[in-house]
Enzyme design. Structure first.
Site, PDB file in Angstrom:
ATOM      1  N   TYR A   1      24.043  41.148  -2.356  1.00  0.00           N
ATOM      2  CA  TYR A   1      25.443  40.918  -2.694  1.00  0.00           C
ATOM      3  C   TYR A   1      25.671  41.439  -4.098  1.00  0.00           C
ATOM      4  O   TYR A   1      24.732  41.588  -4.890  1.00  0.00           O
ATOM      5  CB  TYR A   1      25.884  39.465  -2.506  1.00  0.00           C
ATOM      6  CG  TYR A   1      25.275  38.366  -3.349  1.00  0.00           C
ATOM      7  CD1 TYR A   1      25.096  38.482  -4.722  1.00  0.00           C
ATOM      8  CD2 TYR A   1      24.949  37.142  -2.756  1.00  0.00           C
ATOM      9  CE1 TYR A   1      24.581  37.436  -5.471  1.00  0.00           C
ATOM     10  CE2 TYR A   1      24.422  36.095  -3.506  1.00  0.00           C
ATOM     11  CZ  TYR A   1      24.245  36.256  -4.863  1.00  0.00           C
ATOM     12  OH  TYR A   1      23.741  35.226  -5.614  1.00  0.00           O
ATOM     13  N   THR A   2      26.963  41.714  -4.398  1.00  0.00           N
ATOM     14  CA  THR A   2      27.258  42.308  -5.700  1.00  0.00           C
ATOM     15  C   THR A   2      27.152  41.283  -6.838  1.00  0.00           C
ATOM     16  O   THR A   2      26.794  41.655  -7.957  1.00  0.00           O
ATOM     17  CB  THR A   2      28.667  42.919  -5.697  1.00  0.00           C
ATOM     18  OG1 THR A   2      29.589  41.954  -5.167  1.00  0.00           O
ATOM     19  CG2 THR A   2      28.708  44.179  -4.849  1.00  0.00           C
TER      20      THR A   2
ATOM     21  N   HIS B   1      17.306  41.394  -0.784  1.00  0.00           N
ATOM     22  CA  HIS B   1      16.767  41.626  -2.126  1.00  0.00           C
ATOM     23  C   HIS B   1      15.843  40.475  -2.524  1.00  0.00           C
ATOM     24  O   HIS B   1      14.795  40.675  -3.134  1.00  0.00           O
ATOM     25  CB  HIS B   1      17.929  41.778  -3.108  1.00  0.00           C
ATOM     26  CG  HIS B   1      17.543  42.401  -4.406  1.00  0.00           C
ATOM     27  ND1 HIS B   1      18.373  42.401  -5.499  1.00  0.00           N
ATOM     28  CD2 HIS B   1      16.404  43.040  -4.800  1.00  0.00           C
ATOM     29  CE1 HIS B   1      17.755  43.025  -6.508  1.00  0.00           C
ATOM     30  NE2 HIS B   1      16.572  43.419  -6.115  1.00  0.00           N
TER      31      HIS B   1
ATOM     32  N   GLU C   1      25.029  47.279  -0.989  1.00  0.00           N
ATOM     33  CA  GLU C   1      25.646  46.196  -1.761  1.00  0.00           C
ATOM     34  C   GLU C   1      26.830  45.648  -0.969  1.00  0.00           C
ATOM     35  O   GLU C   1      27.727  46.399  -0.578  1.00  0.00           O
ATOM     36  CB  GLU C   1      26.135  46.709  -3.119  1.00  0.00           C
ATOM     37  CG  GLU C   1      25.024  46.987  -4.117  1.00  0.00           C
ATOM     38  CD  GLU C   1      24.490  45.720  -4.807  1.00  0.00           C
ATOM     39  OE1 GLU C   1      25.024  44.609  -4.554  1.00  0.00           O
ATOM     40  OE2 GLU C   1      23.537  45.861  -5.593  1.00  0.00           O
TER      41      GLU C   1
HETATM   42 ZN    ZN Z   1      20.441  42.586  -5.302  1.00  0.00          ZN
END
Ligand code: ZN
Length: 253
Positions: free
Chosen positions: A26-27, A132, A90
């Site tokens: 996610y951003t 991530h 993203e």
């Molecule tokens: Zn990340």
């Protein structure tokens, strides 16, 4: 190839090999516009291949043939240059810091279509479609427990497993920080086998707890406390069975 909104970023370099991993983020910023600007800012030295807005618009920042800078330090399945191995996506969401919220339907549909498109060009196994937080469990939480990994797997991308109640019962009680012996050893070996960058250890130490928390954030989102209950362990075992069956199939093909 589906067409995307062109939004080139200067933040990339050359790959040594074709990508065979997908990393979802996610951003973690207040707006999608701010995130897009940062991912294109030469000073920031960060990027991703794609950014998916909450309304489903998809921006392409870096060509898939190039190495974008999204993963940073981390390991998955022994790969310690995850930027070199992966394509990074993203997904716009303020994240845990700025008001974490559900990913809208239009955004998830766009992510699924994008992943289908990417996988039509590159060979990416389901056990290499990760968060991530999976490759960097000690410093990242994204895309987080609200990301619908189950839905993604139902669409044919990534791993998911839900054990039968009897199977959970058979595994018994809790394993947690401070525990020692065969339980933590089998658990940490299993996490390592799936891909986490920890060593098998008979001590349920901070590294094991951190990996369990990351595992739960992806594959057991109803419990994210670093305590490996029977459900957490049953899900891990089921995922390992699916992943090894998949790699055998890949070998035969
Ligand atoms: Zn990340």
């Amino acid at each position: 190839m589906t067409s995307y909104i062109d939004a080139p970023s200067p933040n990339f370099d050359a790959r040594r090999a074709p990508p065979d991993m997908l990393v979802l983020h996610y951003t973690g910023m207040q707006t999608g516009e701010a995130a897009l600007a940062r991912l294109r800012d030469p000073e920031a030295k960060v990027s991703a291949h794609y950014l998916v807005e909450e309304d489903g618009r998809v921006f392409q920042l870096v060509p898939e043939e190039r190495r974008a800078w999204h993963a940073g330090r981390g390991v998955w399945q022994g790969e310690d240059d995850c930027n070199a191995a992966s394509i990074g996506i993203e997904i716009v969401n303020p994240g845990h810091e700025f008001g974490y919220r559900a990913f809208p339907e239009a955004q998830i549909a766009a992510v699924i279509a994008l992943i289908s498109d990417i996988r039509s060009r590159w060979t990416i196994a389901d056990n290499r479609i990760i968060a991530h937080s999976d490759l960097a469990p000690d410093r990242k939480e994204d895309p987080g427990e609200l990301f619908p990994w189950k839905r993604l797997a139902e669409a044919g991308h990534g791993l998911w497993f839900e054990p039968a109640a009897e199977r959970v019962q058979a595994l018994g009680g809790l394993l947690q920080k401070g525990d020692q012996g065969i339980g933590p050893m089998v658990l940490s070996a299993g996490l390592h086998r799936l891909g986490y960058g920890l060593k098998a250890s008979g001590d349920y130490d901070a590294a094991v707890e951190t990996a369990v928390r990351a595992f739960q954030r992806h594959w057991r989102p109803a419990r994210i406390d670093g305590v490996a209950d029977g459900e957490t362990r049953a899900r891990l075992v089921g995922l390992l069975q699916i992943a090894s069956a998949e790699s055998v199939t890949g070998f035969l093909n």
